[in-house]
Motif scaffolding. Structure first.
Motif, PDB file in Angstrom:
ATOM      1  N   LEU A 172      42.350  32.507  40.844  1.00  0.00           N
ATOM      2  CA  LEU A 172      41.252  33.334  40.345  1.00  0.00           C
ATOM      3  C   LEU A 172      41.355  33.569  38.842  1.00  0.00           C
ATOM      4  O   LEU A 172      40.337  33.699  38.163  1.00  0.00           O
ATOM      5  N   HIS A 173      42.557  33.605  38.327  1.00  0.00           N
ATOM      6  CA  HIS A 173      42.745  33.808  36.894  1.00  0.00           C
ATOM      7  C   HIS A 173      42.147  32.648  36.100  1.00  0.00           C
ATOM      8  O   HIS A 173      41.604  32.842  35.014  1.00  0.00           O
ATOM      9  N   GLY A 174      42.208  31.464  36.629  1.00  0.00           N
ATOM     10  CA  GLY A 174      41.734  30.291  35.913  1.00  0.00           C
ATOM     11  C   GLY A 174      40.242  30.061  35.974  1.00  0.00           C
ATOM     12  O   GLY A 174      39.728  29.174  35.294  1.00  0.00           O
ATOM     13  N   ARG A 175      39.510  30.826  36.749  1.00  0.00           N
ATOM     14  CA  ARG A 175      38.062  30.626  36.859  1.00  0.00           C
ATOM     15  C   ARG A 175      37.330  31.123  35.625  1.00  0.00           C
ATOM     16  O   ARG A 175      37.706  32.105  35.010  1.00  0.00           O
ATOM     17  N   ALA A 176      36.248  30.436  35.316  1.00  0.00           N
ATOM     18  CA  ALA A 176      35.397  30.852  34.205  1.00  0.00           C
ATOM     19  C   ALA A 176      34.243  31.681  34.752  1.00  0.00           C
ATOM     20  O   ALA A 176      33.637  31.316  35.762  1.00  0.00           O
ATOM     21  N   TYR A 177      33.969  32.788  34.106  1.00  0.00           N
ATOM     22  CA  TYR A 177      32.882  33.671  34.527  1.00  0.00           C
ATOM     23  C   TYR A 177      31.899  33.817  33.380  1.00  0.00           C
ATOM     24  O   TYR A 177      32.290  33.795  32.212  1.00  0.00           O
ATOM     25  N   PRO A 178      30.615  33.993  33.713  1.00  0.00           N
ATOM     26  CA  PRO A 178      29.642  34.203  32.638  1.00  0.00           C
ATOM     27  C   PRO A 178      29.889  35.561  31.967  1.00  0.00           C
ATOM     28  O   PRO A 178      30.558  36.417  32.522  1.00  0.00           O
ATOM     29  N   ASP A 179      29.359  35.684  30.785  1.00  0.00           N
ATOM     30  CA  ASP A 179      29.483  36.979  30.116  1.00  0.00           C
ATOM     31  C   ASP A 179      28.743  38.025  30.930  1.00  0.00           C
ATOM     32  O   ASP A 179      27.674  37.788  31.473  1.00  0.00           O
ATOM     33  N   GLY A 180      29.326  39.175  31.012  1.00  0.00           N
ATOM     34  CA  GLY A 180      28.731  40.273  31.754  1.00  0.00           C
ATOM     35  C   GLY A 180      29.752  41.382  31.897  1.00  0.00           C
ATOM     36  O   GLY A 180      30.909  41.226  31.504  1.00  0.00           O
ATOM     37  N   PRO A 181      29.351  42.478  32.454  1.00  0.00           N
ATOM     38  CA  PRO A 181      30.315  43.569  32.613  1.00  0.00           C
ATOM     39  C   PRO A 181      31.441  43.154  33.555  1.00  0.00           C
ATOM     40  O   PRO A 181      31.213  42.436  34.533  1.00  0.00           O
ATOM     41  N   HIS A 182      32.641  43.561  33.226  1.00  0.00           N
ATOM     42  CA  HIS A 182      33.786  43.181  34.040  1.00  0.00           C
ATOM     43  C   HIS A 182      34.908  44.197  33.876  1.00  0.00           C
ATOM     44  O   HIS A 182      34.925  44.977  32.936  1.00  0.00           O
ATOM     45  N   TYR A 183      35.841  44.160  34.817  1.00  0.00           N
ATOM     46  CA  TYR A 183      37.055  44.966  34.736  1.00  0.00           C
ATOM     47  C   TYR A 183      38.143  44.156  34.047  1.00  0.00           C
ATOM     48  O   TYR A 183      38.064  42.934  33.948  1.00  0.00           O
ATOM     49  N   ARG A 184      39.213  44.863  33.657  1.00  0.00           N
ATOM     50  CA  ARG A 184      40.425  44.166  33.247  1.00  0.00           C
ATOM     51  C   ARG A 184      40.955  43.431  34.475  1.00  0.00           C
ATOM     52  O   ARG A 184      40.716  43.834  35.612  1.00  0.00           O
ATOM     53  N   GLU A 185      41.679  42.361  34.258  1.00  0.00           N
ATOM     54  CA  GLU A 185      42.213  41.599  35.387  1.00  0.00           C
ATOM     55  C   GLU A 185      43.121  42.461  36.260  1.00  0.00           C
ATOM     56  O   GLU A 185      43.171  42.294  37.485  1.00  0.00           O
ATOM     57  N   LYS A 186      43.807  43.414  35.679  1.00  0.00           N
ATOM     58  CA  LYS A 186      44.670  44.319  36.429  1.00  0.00           C
ATOM     59  C   LYS A 186      43.874  45.086  37.484  1.00  0.00           C
ATOM     60  O   LYS A 186      44.345  45.307  38.597  1.00  0.00           O
ATOM     61  N   VAL A 187      42.655  45.489  37.156  1.00  0.00           N
ATOM     62  CA  VAL A 187      41.807  46.215  38.106  1.00  0.00           C
ATOM     63  C   VAL A 187      41.294  45.272  39.188  1.00  0.00           C
ATOM     64  O   VAL A 187      41.261  45.622  40.370  1.00  0.00           O
ATOM     65  N   ASN A 188      40.912  44.052  38.805  1.00  0.00           N
ATOM     66  CA  ASN A 188      40.487  43.074  39.811  1.00  0.00           C
ATOM     67  C   ASN A 188      41.609  42.807  40.817  1.00  0.00           C
ATOM     68  O   ASN A 188      41.374  42.711  42.019  1.00  0.00           O
ATOM     69  N   ARG A 189      42.826  42.697  40.322  1.00  0.00           N
ATOM     70  CA  ARG A 189      43.970  42.478  41.218  1.00  0.00           C
ATOM     71  C   ARG A 189      44.201  43.684  42.108  1.00  0.00           C
ATOM     72  O   ARG A 189      44.597  43.541  43.264  1.00  0.00           O
ATOM     73  N   LEU A 190      43.959  44.875  41.590  1.00  0.00           N
ATOM     74  CA  LEU A 190      44.059  46.084  42.419  1.00  0.00           C
ATOM     75  C   LEU A 190      43.026  46.037  43.543  1.00  0.00           C
ATOM     76  O   LEU A 190      43.344  46.351  44.694  1.00  0.00           O
ATOM     77  N   LEU A 191      41.799  45.646  43.233  1.00  0.00           N
ATOM     78  CA  LEU A 191      40.773  45.509  44.277  1.00  0.00           C
ATOM     79  C   LEU A 191      41.253  44.546  45.362  1.00  0.00           C
ATOM     80  O   LEU A 191      41.104  44.815  46.555  1.00  0.00           O
ATOM     81  N   PHE A 192      41.821  43.429  44.932  1.00  0.00           N
ATOM     82  CA  PHE A 192      42.359  42.458  45.882  1.00  0.00           C
ATOM     83  C   PHE A 192      43.404  43.117  46.788  1.00  0.00           C
ATOM     84  O   PHE A 192      43.358  42.977  48.006  1.00  0.00           O
ATOM     85  N   ARG A 193      44.347  43.845  46.195  1.00  0.00           N
ATOM     86  CA  ARG A 193      45.429  44.462  46.980  1.00  0.00           C
ATOM     87  C   ARG A 193      44.905  45.518  47.940  1.00  0.00           C
ATOM     88  O   ARG A 193      45.376  45.628  49.068  1.00  0.00           O
ATOM     89  N   ILE A 194      43.926  46.299  47.518  1.00  0.00           N
ATOM     90  CA  ILE A 194      43.366  47.329  48.403  1.00  0.00           C
ATOM     91  C   ILE A 194      42.702  46.679  49.604  1.00  0.00           C
ATOM     92  O   ILE A 194      42.923  47.077  50.741  1.00  0.00           O
ATOM     93  N   VAL A 195      41.885  45.673  49.355  1.00  0.00           N
ATOM     94  CA  VAL A 195      41.190  44.996  50.454  1.00  0.00           C
ATOM     95  C   VAL A 195      42.187  44.271  51.349  1.00  0.00           C
ATOM     96  O   VAL A 195      42.084  44.302  52.577  1.00  0.00           O
TER      97      VAL A 195
END
Length: 186
Positions: A45-68
């Motif tokens: 997931l770290h290597g994926r390219a995303y379009p510009d737009g609102p986003h979290y820091r990667e640390k928060v995205n990883r937290l979402l992953f861990r919670i789910v």
């Protein structure tokens, strides 16, 4: 960077679950929020390219992953996925979920990059039950979001809440003692 350092210093006393008396809440903080092991999808997931737009820091995205990953929700609802990165982390954590819709009760709700957290919460909290976890983003980005977060903390519908500054985590389990925790998650 200076603002982040200032916030970290103000929350230094809230590191690693210090002062949390509940074994369940302490375990959640240490085993989910502060987990540092590299999960199977982080590198992909770290290597994926995303379009510009609102986003979290990667640390928060990883937290979402861990919670789910920890909660194993059957039904997931997300509003305000931003650039799509947080949605990808949620989907990677729980490929077994059946729904990404607003139909019926749900086990995990994510309110991310919305223009109005209050409106989204009022609409989506009705889908919650005792086992639901809500993650709401940007709880300190504006006065309106701070007021919304304070109302959620005090709501009769919510149980235990965690203020991580970037996001708030809400458990709707009314069997648990209602408590609001600040966590130093920088």
């Amino acid at each position: 960077m200076i603002r982040r350092l200032y916030r970290w210093i103000r929350r230094i006393a809230y590191c690693r679950g210090f002062g949390i008396q509940s074994p369940n809440d302490f375990a959640f903080v240490n085993d989910v929020i502060y987990e540092t092991l590299p999960y199977y999808c982080y590198e992909v997931l770290h290597g994926r390219a995303y379009p510009d737009g609102p986003h979290y820091r990667e640390k928060v995205n990883r937290l979402l992953f861990r919670i789910v990953n920890w909660a194993h929700p059957k039904y997931v609802v997300e509003e305000g996925g931003g650039d799509g990165s947080c949605t990808d982390y949620i989907r990677a954590a729980c490929s077994c979920h059946k729904s990404f819709s607003e139909e019926g009760k749900t086990d995990f709700i994510h309110i991310g990059h919305t223009s109005d957290n209050e409106e989204a919460y009022k609409r989506l909290h009705r889908l919650a039950h005792g086992g639901t976890i809500l993650v709401i983003g940007h709880i300190h980005d504006s006065k309106a979001n701070e007021l919304c977060w304070k109302r959620i903390e005090k709501s009769k519908h919510t149980g235990v809440t965690f203020d991580l500054y970037d996001v708030g985590i809400v458990f709707f389990d009314k069997k648990r003692y209602k408590k609001n925790y600040k966590i130093n998650f920088f």
